[in-house]
Design an enzyme around this catalytic site. Structure first.
Site, PDB file in Angstrom:
ATOM      1  N   LYS A 102       0.935  -0.952   0.062  1.00  0.00           N
ATOM      2  CA  LYS A 102      -0.076   0.013  -0.018  1.00  0.00           C
ATOM      3  C   LYS A 102       0.900   1.158   0.207  1.00  0.00           C
ATOM      4  O   LYS A 102       2.089   1.141   0.438  1.00  0.00           O
ATOM      5  CB  LYS A 102      -0.889  -0.096   1.195  1.00  0.00           C
ATOM      6  CG  LYS A 102      -2.091   0.927   1.063  1.00  0.00           C
ATOM      7  CD  LYS A 102      -3.042   0.161   0.316  1.00  0.00           C
ATOM      8  CE  LYS A 102      -4.601   0.757   0.464  1.00  0.00           C
ATOM      9  NZ  LYS A 102      -5.487  -0.099  -0.061  1.00  0.00           N
TER      10      LYS A 102
HETATM   11  N1  GLU Z   1      -7.054  -0.043  -3.485  1.00  0.00           N
HETATM   12  C1  GLU Z   1      -7.731  -1.090  -3.802  1.00  0.00           C
HETATM   13  C2  GLU Z   1      -7.973  -1.991  -2.571  1.00  0.00           C
HETATM   14  O1  GLU Z   1      -7.747  -1.457  -1.265  1.00  0.00           O
HETATM   15  C3  GLU Z   1      -7.360  -1.715  -5.273  1.00  0.00           C
HETATM   16  C4  GLU Z   1      -6.094  -2.282  -5.007  1.00  0.00           C
HETATM   17  C5  GLU Z   1      -5.644  -2.786  -6.257  1.00  0.00           C
HETATM   18  O2  GLU Z   1      -6.112  -2.847  -7.182  1.00  0.00           O
HETATM   19  O3  GLU Z   1      -4.325  -3.070  -6.399  1.00  0.00           O
HETATM   20  O4  GLU Z   1      -8.201  -3.165  -2.694  1.00  0.00           O
END
Ligand code: GLU
Length: 412
Positions: A102
Site C-alpha cells: 500500500k
Molecule cells: N485500493 C484497492 C484496494 O484496497 C485496489 C487495489 C488494487 O487494485 O491493487 O483493494
C-alpha cells in the site's frame, strides 16, 4: 488500540488457530520493505511545500506486491502498513497471484489543483520508481486517487525507463490500457457478495433494505448496482452527512445531486441524518464503504441489520466484531467483500502483459466466478473451524501465504 494493532490481532488469531510457528509468524507479520520519501512540490502560488509519501511492501511470496495509493491528510506510516498487510490477505482470499502493498501521500487533495496533484504524483513516482514495476510492485487507485493519477504514474515511470510500461499500474484510463469494468469493479464485487449473502441467509434480494455509508467509487457504485438488482437503498452518506428515506432513494438522482452540490445531503426527497445515525438504521444489509474504524464497541450494540458487507478497508474494530457475532449479524470482511477492485486489477495486468483486451462481459463473468469461489471458500472454512467470516477469511489467506513462504524455502 490503533488500526495497525487491530490488523495484527486479526492475523495473530488466525496464526494461532493454524498453529504457525513463531518464526513464520514473524515473517508474515513484518513488511518486507518500507519506504518513506520526502516530496518537494511547487504549488501554484510559487511556494515549495514538502509532502511525505510512503510505500509499504508487506509480502511477495505469492507474487509481485499489489495495492493502492491513497492521498489523504490523515495518512500515516502505521495506517499504510496495516493496509499493506490487508492487501496480502485480500489477494490471497480471492486467490490472485499477488502479494500485498500500500502507498500513500499525506496531503489534502481536495484543496489542491489538478496541476499540483500532477506534479506531486510525478515526484512520488520518481521517488519510488526503483521499487515498483510490472513484475515487482503494481500500484492502483485508492482513497482520493483515480485513473488520472494512475496515468501520471505510468507516464512518469515509462519516461524514466524509456519504454511504455502500462502494466506498472492498474486502474488506468481505458485509453492507456485500462480494463473495461475496473472503475466499477469494487462495487461489482460488493454487489456479487451481497447477492451471495442473501442466498446464504435465505433472504430475498428483491426489496431488501440497504444502507450504504460513503458515496465515493465503492459506495456509489455498490448502491447503483444493488438498486438494479432489486434492492431498496434507504440511506446513503458522505463525509458531510447522510440522507434517509423509509421507502427508497433513487441512486442516479442522488449521484447527480452530489455532482451539483458537492454532497448527498440536503436532497429534497429525503431526511438529513448523521453518519452515526445512518449506521444504526434498521436494514437488511449494511455496507460501510468509507473509511476504517466506524463500527466500534460504542455503536455495535445498536447495529440493526442481518449482514455487514465491508466495502471499505477495516471499518469494524475487533471489539465490535465480537458484539456483532454475538448478535448473530454476519460480517463479510473487507478482505473478501472489497476484493472486486484488486481482482479486476489482476485482469487488467494480465491484459497488459498479454497485449489483449477483454470485453466487459468477460470481465464481469470472471469476476463473478472469482468472488463466488472466494465467498464459498470463506463460508466453508467458517463452518469447518467454527469461527466467524472474518476469522475464516484470515485462515484461508494466511494458510495460502504461509504455504507459499514455506515452499520458497529459507535463506537463514
Ligand atoms: N485500493 C484497492 C484496494 O484496497 C485496489 C487495489 C488494487 O487494485 O491493487 O483493494
Amino acid at each position: 488500540m490503533s488500526f495497525l494493532s487491530y490488523v495484527r490481532e486479526q492475523f495473530e488469531e488466525a496464526a494461532q488457530i493454524l498453529n504457525l510457528n513463531e518464526g513464520l509468524r514473524e515473517v508474515l507479520e513484518k513488511p518486507e520493505r518500507t519506504i518513506i520519501v520526502s516530496l518537494p512540490c511547487k504549488m501554484d502560488n510559487g511556494e515549495v511545500k514538502v509532502f511525505t509519501g510512503y510505500r509499504v511492501q508487506h509480502n511477495s511470496a505469492r507474487g509481485p506486491y499489489k495495492g493502492g495509493i491513497r492521498y489523504h491528510p490523515d495518512v500515516t506510516l502505521e495506517e499504510v502498513t496495516a493496509l499493506s498487510m490487508l492487501m496480502t490477505w485480500k489477494c490471497a482470499v480471492v486467490d490472485i497471484p499477488f502479494g500485498g502493498a500500500k502507498g500513500g501521500i499525506r496531503c489534502d487533495p481536495k484543496s489542491m489543483s489538478q496541476a499540483e496533484l500532477e506534479r506531486l504524483t510525478r515526484k512520488y513516482t520518481m521517488a519510488i520508481a526503483r521499487v515498483i514495476g510490472p513484475y515487482l510492485d503494481i500500484p492502483a487507485p485508492d482513497v482520493y486517487t483515480d485513473a488520472q493519477t494512475m496515468a501520471w504514474i505510468m507516464d512518469t515511470y515509462s519516461k524514466m525507463y524509456g519504454e511504455p510500461t502500462p502494466a506498472v499500474v492498474t486502474g488506468k484510463p481505458i485509453a492507456l490500457g485500462g480494463s473495461e469494468g475496473r472503475n466499477e469493479a469494487t462495487g461489482m464485487g460488493v454487489a456479487i457478495v451481497t447477492r451471495e449473502v442473501a442466498k446464504y441467509l435465505g433472504k430475498p434480494l428483491k426489496g431488501a433494505r440497504v444502507v450504504v455509508q460513503g458515496f465515493g467509487n465503492a459506495g456509489s457504485i455498490s448502491a447503483k448496482l444493488l438498486q438494479e438488482m432489486g434492492c431498496r437503498i434507504i440511506a446513503v452518506s458522505d463525509s458531510k452527512g447522510g440522507i434517509y428515506s423509509k421507502d427508497q432513494l433513487d441512486v442516479e438522482k442522488i449521484a447527480e445531486h452530489k455532482r451539483k452540490t458537492g454532497s448527498v445531503i440536503n436532497y429534497e426527497k429525503a431526511k438529513n441524518i448523521t453518519n452515526e445515525e445512518l449506521l444504526e438504521l434498521e436494514c437488511d444489509f449494511l455496507i460501510p464503504a468509507a473509511i476504517e474504524n466506524v463500527i466500534t464497541a460504542k455503536n455495535a450494540d445498536r447495529i440493526n441489520t442481518s449482514a455487514v458487507i465491508e466495502a471499505a478497508n477495516g471499518p469494524t474494530t475487533p471489539d465490535a466484531d465480537k458484539i456483532l457475532f454475538e448478535k448473530g449479524i454476519l460480517v463479510v470482511p473487507d478482505t473478501l467483500a472489497s476484493a472486486g477492485g484488486v481482482t479486476v486489477s489482476y485482469f487488467e495486468w494480465v491484459q497488459n502483459l498479454t497485449r489483449s483486451k477483454w470485453s466487459v462481459e468477460d470481465v464481469k463473468a470472471n469476476l463473478d466466478t472469482k468472488m463466488v469461489k472466494a465467498f464459498n471458500d470463506v463460508m466453508r472454512t467458517a463452518k469447518e473451524y467454527a469461527v466467524n467470516a472474518r476469522q475464516a477469511a484470515m485462515i484461508v489467506a494466511v494458510k495460502r501465504v504461509a504455504e507459499a513462504v514455506k515452499a520458497l524455502g529459507s535463506w537463514f
